[in-house]
Design an enzyme around this catalytic site. Structure first.
Site, PDB file in Angstrom:
ATOM      1  N   GLY A  11       0.993  -1.323   0.212  1.00 22.61           N
ATOM      2  CA  GLY A  11      -0.017   0.101  -0.167  1.00 22.61           C
ATOM      3  C   GLY A  11       1.057   1.155  -0.149  1.00 22.61           C
ATOM      4  O   GLY A  11      -0.125   2.568   0.817  1.00 22.61           O
ATOM      5  N   ASN A  13       1.593   3.358  -2.434  1.00 21.61           N
ATOM      6  CA  ASN A  13       1.168   4.631  -2.789  1.00 21.61           C
ATOM      7  C   ASN A  13      -0.509   4.403  -2.930  1.00 21.61           C
ATOM      8  O   ASN A  13      -1.194   5.275  -2.216  1.00 21.61           O
ATOM      9  CB  ASN A  13      -0.387   4.028  -4.522  1.00 21.61           C
ATOM     10  CG  ASN A  13       1.200   4.443  -5.960  1.00 21.61           C
ATOM     11  OD1 ASN A  13       2.044   5.369  -5.927  1.00 21.61           O
ATOM     12  ND2 ASN A  13       1.668   3.067  -5.857  1.00 21.61           N
ATOM     13  N   MET A  89      -4.609  -6.640  -7.002  1.00 20.92           N
ATOM     14  CA  MET A  89      -3.731  -7.948  -7.884  1.00 20.92           C
ATOM     15  C   MET A  89      -4.970  -8.745  -8.349  1.00 20.92           C
ATOM     16  O   MET A  89      -4.719  -9.990  -8.095  1.00 20.92           O
ATOM     17  CB  MET A  89      -2.543  -8.193  -7.373  1.00 20.92           C
ATOM     18  CG  MET A  89      -1.848  -8.129  -6.532  1.00 20.92           C
ATOM     19  SD  MET A  89      -1.024  -6.348  -7.645  1.00 20.92           S
ATOM     20  CE  MET A  89      -0.697  -7.911 -10.015  1.00 20.92           C
ATOM     21  N   ARG A  90      -6.691  -7.876  -8.731  1.00 22.90           N
ATOM     22  CA  ARG A  90      -7.465  -9.088  -9.494  1.00 22.90           C
ATOM     23  C   ARG A  90      -7.781  -8.763 -10.965  1.00 22.90           C
ATOM     24  O   ARG A  90      -7.728  -7.223 -10.566  1.00 22.90           O
ATOM     25  CB  ARG A  90      -8.700  -8.604  -8.022  1.00 22.90           C
ATOM     26  CG  ARG A  90      -8.543  -8.557  -7.453  1.00 22.90           C
ATOM     27  CD  ARG A  90      -8.574 -10.884  -6.915  1.00 22.90           C
ATOM     28  NE  ARG A  90      -9.773 -11.062  -7.457  1.00 22.90           N
ATOM     29  CZ  ARG A  90     -10.404 -12.101  -7.248  1.00 22.90           C
ATOM     30  NH1 ARG A  90      -9.402 -13.492  -7.086  1.00 22.90           N
ATOM     31  NH2 ARG A  90     -11.294 -12.665  -7.747  1.00 22.90           N
ATOM     32  N   ASN A 106      -6.351   3.508 -12.369  1.00 20.72           N
ATOM     33  CA  ASN A 106      -5.691   2.507 -12.214  1.00 20.72           C
ATOM     34  C   ASN A 106      -3.732   2.647 -12.131  1.00 20.72           C
ATOM     35  O   ASN A 106      -4.243   3.763 -12.810  1.00 20.72           O
ATOM     36  CB  ASN A 106      -5.874   1.139 -12.840  1.00 20.72           C
ATOM     37  CG  ASN A 106      -4.223  -0.120 -12.558  1.00 20.72           C
ATOM     38  OD1 ASN A 106      -4.800  -0.086 -11.295  1.00 20.72           O
ATOM     39  ND2 ASN A 106      -3.967  -0.544 -13.923  1.00 20.72           N
ATOM     40  N   HIS A 108       0.056   1.628 -12.734  1.00 22.42           N
ATOM     41  CA  HIS A 108       0.234   0.815 -13.971  1.00 22.42           C
ATOM     42  C   HIS A 108       2.059   1.538 -14.109  1.00 22.42           C
ATOM     43  O   HIS A 108       2.024   2.282 -14.252  1.00 22.42           O
ATOM     44  CB  HIS A 108      -0.657   0.014 -15.244  1.00 22.42           C
ATOM     45  CG  HIS A 108       0.799  -0.708 -15.885  1.00 22.42           C
ATOM     46  ND1 HIS A 108       0.605  -2.136 -15.202  1.00 22.42           N
ATOM     47  CD2 HIS A 108       1.728  -0.703 -16.723  1.00 22.42           C
ATOM     48  CE1 HIS A 108       1.608  -2.573 -16.023  1.00 22.42           C
ATOM     49  NE2 HIS A 108       2.203  -1.858 -16.667  1.00 22.42           N
ATOM     50  N   ALA A 172       8.290   7.930  -8.467  1.00 19.90           N
ATOM     51  CA  ALA A 172       6.859   8.960  -8.991  1.00 19.90           C
ATOM     52  C   ALA A 172       5.648   8.609  -9.147  1.00 19.90           C
ATOM     53  O   ALA A 172       5.313   9.698  -8.789  1.00 19.90           O
ATOM     54  CB  ALA A 172       7.477   8.249 -10.590  1.00 19.90           C
ATOM     55  N   GLU A 173       5.410   7.078  -8.956  1.00 15.46           N
ATOM     56  CA  GLU A 173       3.940   7.089  -9.048  1.00 15.46           C
ATOM     57  C   GLU A 173       3.306   7.555  -7.385  1.00 15.46           C
ATOM     58  O   GLU A 173       2.238   8.188  -7.762  1.00 15.46           O
ATOM     59  CB  GLU A 173       3.610   5.567  -8.496  1.00 15.46           C
ATOM     60  CG  GLU A 173       3.909   4.503  -9.214  1.00 15.46           C
ATOM     61  CD  GLU A 173       3.913   3.117  -9.144  1.00 15.46           C
ATOM     62  OE1 GLU A 173       2.939   3.100  -8.440  1.00 15.46           O
ATOM     63  OE2 GLU A 173       4.750   2.220  -9.710  1.00 15.46           O
TER      64      GLU A 173
END
Length: 215
Positions: A11, A13, A89-90, A106, A108, A172-173
Site C-alpha cells: 500500500g 501508493n 491484484m485482481r 488504476n 500501472h 514517481a508513482e
C-alpha cells in the site's frame, strides 16, 4: 469526491494518497480502503490514519462474479464516487468494470500501452528501452487498457536491475497518483471518445509528470 482505495499488498501508493488527501485543499476524501488479502500490510496505513477499512477475501468466493458482486455492494454502501486501484491484484469481471466505467482509476508501472501485465521492469530492461515510467488511467475490461489521465517518465539506466528500476518508478508513482486524482476529482480530467480531455486553468504538472494536452 469520496473515494475508495483498493489494495492487495504494502500500500505505498495508498500512503501517498492518504498524505495527499490530508491537505485541506485536496478535492478528495478516502472513505474506505479495501483489500482482497487479509494480510495486506497496507491496511496498517488505513488504520493509522483512522480510515475505515475492510477485507473481502477473494478466496472465500467460488467465482469472480460472486466476489465482484460483494465488492460492488460494499463500494455502493460506502457511497463511493470513485475507486482507485493501487496495487489491487485482481482481474475484475467485465460487468463490474462496466458498472464503474469512468469511475475507477488504476496505476500501472510502465508507459502504457507499452509493457502491459506483469514483470514489467525486467521486460523493459530486456527490451533495451531508455525511458519507462508509470501511467494512471481509467479502467476498462481489457487488462491495463483505458483512457490515460497522466504519465510519469523515468530513465532506465545501464546498470539497472528490475528491483532498482522498480523503486525509482515507485517514487514517481507517489507523485503521479495524487496529481491525477486531483485532476479527476476537480472535474478537470474527463473522458471523451475514449480519450481524456484536460480542462484549462490547472497548474503545470511537476516533473516527471506528463498529461494529455489541454482540450
Amino acid at each position: 469526491m469520496r473515494i475508495a482505495v483498493l489494495i492487495s499488498g504494502r500500500g505505498s501508493n495508498l500512503k501517498a494518497l492518504i498524505d495527499a488527501c490530508a491537505a485541506e485543499d485536496f478535492p478528495a476524501d478516502i472513505g474506505l480502503v479495501l483489500s482482497n488479502r487479509p494480510n495486506a500490510s497496507g491496511l496498517l496505513h488505513a488504520e493509522e490514519a483512522g480510515i475505515p477499512h475492510k477485507v473481502i477475501d477473494h478466496k472465500e468466493f467460488k467465482t469472480r462474479e460472486e466476489f465482484d458482486a460483494v465488492l460492488h455492494r460494499t463500494l455502493e454502501d460506502a457511497e463511493i464516487e470513485l475507486a482507485c486501484n493501487a496495487g489491487f491484484m485482481r482481474i475484475l469481471t467485465d460487468d463490474f468494470v462496466n458498472r464503474w466505467r469512468d469511475r475507477m482509476l488504476n496505476i500501472h508501472p510502465s508507459l502504457l500501452p507499452a509493457f502491459k501485465g506483469l514483470h514489467v521492469h525486467q521486460r523493459a530492461i530486456d527490451a533495451g528501452v531508455r525511458i519507462s515510467g508509470a501511467t494512471v488511467h481509467f479502467v476498462r475490461p481489457e487488462m491495463d487498457e483505458g483512457p490515460i489521465v497522466a504519465q510519469a517518465a523515468v530513465p532506465v539506466l545501464p546498470d539497472d536491475t528490475a528491483d532498482v528500476l522498480a523503486e525509482r518508478i515507485l517514487a514517481a508513482e507517489h507523485k503521479l497518483y495524487p496529481f491525477a486524482l486531483r485532476l479527476v476529482a476537480e472535474g478537470k480530467a474527463r473522458v471523451a471518445d475514449e480519450r481524456v480531455v484536460i480542462s484549462d486553468g490547472i497548474p503545470d504538472a511537476p516533473a516527471p509528470i506528463f498529461m494529455p494536452p489541454l482540450g
